[in-house]
Motif scaffolding. Structure first.
Motif, PDB file in Angstrom:
ATOM      1  N   GLU A   1       0.797  -1.207   0.000  1.00 21.18           N
ATOM      2  CA  GLU A   1       0.000   0.000   0.000  1.00 21.18           C
ATOM      3  C   GLU A   1       0.845   1.279   0.000  1.00 21.18           C
ATOM      4  O   GLU A   1       0.616   2.185  -0.809  1.00 21.18           O
ATOM      5  CB  GLU A   1      -0.937   0.028   1.217  1.00 21.18           C
ATOM      6  CG  GLU A   1      -1.947  -1.103   1.270  1.00 21.18           C
ATOM      7  CD  GLU A   1      -1.455  -2.276   2.109  1.00 21.18           C
ATOM      8  OE1 GLU A   1      -0.297  -2.698   1.909  1.00 21.18           O
ATOM      9  OE2 GLU A   1      -2.243  -2.759   2.940  1.00 21.18           O
TER      10      GLU A   1
ATOM     11  N   LEU B   1       1.072   4.043  -3.110  1.00 25.81           N
ATOM     12  CA  LEU B   1       0.697   5.452  -2.937  1.00 25.81           C
ATOM     13  C   LEU B   1       1.850   6.375  -3.321  1.00 25.81           C
ATOM     14  O   LEU B   1       1.650   7.401  -3.981  1.00 25.81           O
ATOM     15  CB  LEU B   1       0.283   5.704  -1.493  1.00 25.81           C
ATOM     16  CG  LEU B   1      -1.061   5.115  -1.061  1.00 25.81           C
ATOM     17  CD1 LEU B   1      -1.226   5.224   0.444  1.00 25.81           C
ATOM     18  CD2 LEU B   1      -2.217   5.811  -1.777  1.00 25.81           C
TER      19      LEU B   1
ATOM     20  N   LEU C   1      -5.593   1.012   0.675  1.00 26.55           N
ATOM     21  CA  LEU C   1      -4.878   2.211   0.234  1.00 26.55           C
ATOM     22  C   LEU C   1      -5.295   3.433   1.042  1.00 26.55           C
ATOM     23  O   LEU C   1      -4.453   4.252   1.436  1.00 26.55           O
ATOM     24  CB  LEU C   1      -5.138   2.453  -1.247  1.00 26.55           C
ATOM     25  CG  LEU C   1      -4.444   1.512  -2.234  1.00 26.55           C
ATOM     26  CD1 LEU C   1      -4.940   1.762  -3.645  1.00 26.55           C
ATOM     27  CD2 LEU C   1      -2.929   1.675  -2.166  1.00 26.55           C
TER      28      LEU C   1
ATOM     29  N   TRP D   1      -2.998   5.774   3.297  1.00 22.15           N
ATOM     30  CA  TRP D   1      -2.938   7.201   2.970  1.00 22.15           C
ATOM     31  C   TRP D   1      -3.124   8.069   4.208  1.00 22.15           C
ATOM     32  O   TRP D   1      -2.536   9.150   4.319  1.00 22.15           O
ATOM     33  CB  TRP D   1      -4.018   7.520   1.942  1.00 22.15           C
ATOM     34  CG  TRP D   1      -4.131   8.980   1.616  1.00 22.15           C
ATOM     35  CD1 TRP D   1      -3.432   9.678   0.674  1.00 22.15           C
ATOM     36  CD2 TRP D   1      -4.987   9.934   2.259  1.00 22.15           C
ATOM     37  NE1 TRP D   1      -3.797  10.990   0.677  1.00 22.15           N
ATOM     38  CE2 TRP D   1      -4.764  11.178   1.641  1.00 22.15           C
ATOM     39  CE3 TRP D   1      -5.927   9.855   3.275  1.00 22.15           C
ATOM     40  CZ2 TRP D   1      -5.442  12.330   2.024  1.00 22.15           C
ATOM     41  CZ3 TRP D   1      -6.606  10.998   3.655  1.00 22.15           C
ATOM     42  CH2 TRP D   1      -6.363  12.215   3.037  1.00 22.15           C
TER      43      TRP D   1
END
Length: 542
Positions: free
Chosen positions: A265, A269, A290, A294
């Motif tokens: 992930e 990103l 994700l 984030w």
């Protein structure tokens, strides 16, 4: 509307599209193979040249029009160059997911009968070598020749002979000799095959001609507003129809493709921010991970414009709200299947919220046909009536590898594909997917989409995941049973009351079971809840 009435052979072939894009701007980046030690960037010129070299090597190894090549690779650019190179010869590809075990691979080999299988060497510690030998031994086909690929960031394999299953093996590396034209007009040859869900037995291998692939890639390019210089994620496996469709739509537009062979992930990103991703396609299972990552990284995704999100876990509304509020990105529901390609439709940002994230929408091409029919008689039904979604036109499956009888059983007498999906048409070009016909509930005489109940359960602050299934009671009538995974404490009785506050009485689940985690399966398009297993658990309780 016969399948090929619209004449998609007017579209160019894949190699011509990429060659013309390279002629426009040869140094523009086309494909990105990321790696923490240093990304590898392929220009448009590189992609065409390397694909031509693959075509030359395949031709030298006896590949001809109509032959099959199995690709057992992660999301590496090699998967694209092998697909393009095979297409130049009129051969077709069957993708093999790196998660597949011996029985899965043996089944694919037996039905697709590949002359060559391309295998990843020591990818993230997976022992594909042992699986390959066992699968070939368990299949009923002649052993394929093996091309061993070390990956875009590693030197060629030094001892490929251990992969030899009886027809030889070689360590693949790009060479200098290039086939710079297709060996003929192969638009009417099979190009790619995908495994179906296998919900009613072993999966079928749904194969499509190059003409249908290209027609759909161009339609996706236009409908999903992919432009020269954009960047699309390639985090979904290329072996699945969802990942394949997104990537080839991007390549047809001149957009960059950011391939992700491993779902990390934080790294994804960072790569999305680095390469200014504009289009993201994924399952909601991936998007939840994700978004969680984030929240810690706060990577800048401000170039993100459009997302097509598959509703596997019931999380699309939450993901869409985050994307819109944070980046003004439009996350929309999607529809597709192996027999039709993914991204068959497009929802609009101004659709009512009740529809915006629901699978379905308007067909992406005027050459595609959809209708609603009685699943028992195939009688065509009027608009705003629930029935089976049936399809015609260029995207419809052209063959089932190793299973020709399926082309009879899966089509109506007048040539429309029977999807097995329950839907409702709002006009002659648009529809809403309701559910797989086997999953729809009939509660007290009413057809009920279990997703409607799941949405209510998920609205409770203590519910992390929810899935509703139907089972038969002693009287033969359907009973709704809800399964939930909690993030904080709440009782089943309280959740039933929560449902009763807004839902019709007959829609309130007869039982709600609190479980520690959902049973899931990871396939080519993402992680899905195993509804059949939940149904067995519910039936045992009822």
């Amino acid at each position: 509307m016969p399948k090929r009435e619209t004449g998609p052979l007017d579209d160019p072939d894949l190699y011509c599209i990429l060659r013309d894009k390279a002629a426009e701007d040869p140094d523009a980046i086309s494909v990105i193979d990321p790696d923490p030690a240093g990304d590898k960037l392929l220009t448009r010129r590189d992609l065409v040249r390397l694909s031509g070299n693959v075509a030359h090597q395949l031709l030298s190894n006896g590949i001809e029009a109509g032959d099959c090549i199995a690709i057992w690779l992660p999301n590496w650019s090699h998967g694209l160059t092998f697909q393009i190179g095979a297409t130049m010869l009129g051969a077709h590809i069957i993708g093999v997911n790196t998660r597949y075990n011996v029985d899965d691979v043996a089944h694919l080999l037996s039905h697709s009968r590949p002359k060559i299988i391309v295998v990843a060497h020591e990818f993230v510690g997976l022992d594909l070598l042992e699986r390959l030998h066992k699968a070939v031994a368990a299949s009923d086909v002649a052993p394929p020749k093996v091309a061993v690929v070390a990956g875009p960031h590693a030197p060629p394999v030094e001892a490929p002979e251990k992969y030899d299953c009886g027809a030889g093996a070689w360590s693949f590396s790009y060479g200098t000799e290039v086939l710079d034209e297709s060996t003929g007009d192969h638009r009417d040859q099979l190009m790619a095959a995908f495994t179906t869900s296998g919900s009613t037995g072993l999966p079928k291998l749904a194969a499509h001609k190059q003409s249908g692939v290209i027609h759909h890639a161009l339609a996706v390019r236009d409908t999903y507003e992919m432009h020269d210089g954009d960047c699309a994620t390639g985090m979904l496996p290329l072996t699945g129809v969802f990942g394949f469709t997104c990537v080839y739509g991007a390549l047809a537009s001149g957009a960059k493709v950011l391939l992700e062979p491993v779902f990390n992930e934080s790294q994804i990103l960072a790569n999305m921010a680095k390469y200014a991703v504009t289009h993201m396609f994924a399952g909601d299972d991936m998007m939840v991970r994700l978004r969680t990552a984030w929240e810690s990284s706060q990577e800048d995704l401000s170039t993100w414009r459009i997302g097509g999100i598959a509703n596997f876990m019931g999380k699309v509304p939450q993901i869409a709200a985050w994307a819109a509020q944070t980046y003004n990105a439009a996350c929309l529901g999607v529809y597709g299947m192996s027999e039709l390609f993914a991204l068959m439709t497009r929802r609009n940002v101004d659709d009512p919220i009740s529809l915006r994230y629901t699978p379905g929408g308007r067909l992406v091409s005027a050459d595609y046909g959809v209708r609603i029919a009685d699943p028992a008689t195939d009688e065509v039904l009027p608009l705003d009536t629930d029935g089976e979604l049936q399809f015609a036109g260029p995207p419809v499956v052209d063959a089932y590898l190793g299973n020709p009888d399926a082309m009879i059983s899966n089509f109506t007498a007048d040539g429309w594909l029977k999807s097995g999906d329950l839907g409702r048409m709002t006009d002659d070009r648009s529809f809403t997917f309701i559910n797989r016909m086997g999953d729809v509930l009939r509660l007290r005489g009413y057809l009920v989409d279990p997703y409607e109940i799941e949405v209510r359960l998920l609205a409770h602050p203590a519910v992390e995941h929810a899935r509703v299934v139907g089972v038969k009671g002693d009287d033969g009538a359907d009973r709704a049973v809800g399964f939930v995974v909690l993030s904080s404490e709440v009782s089943a009785a309280e959740l039933r009351t929560w449902c009763a506050d807004t839902l019709a009485t007959f829609k309130v689940p007869e039982q709600i079971r609190i479980i520690d985690s959902m049973p899931v399966t990871t396939g080519t398009n993402g992680t899905k809840i195993k509804v059949a297993e939940l149904r067995k658990m519910a039936q045992a309780e009822i």
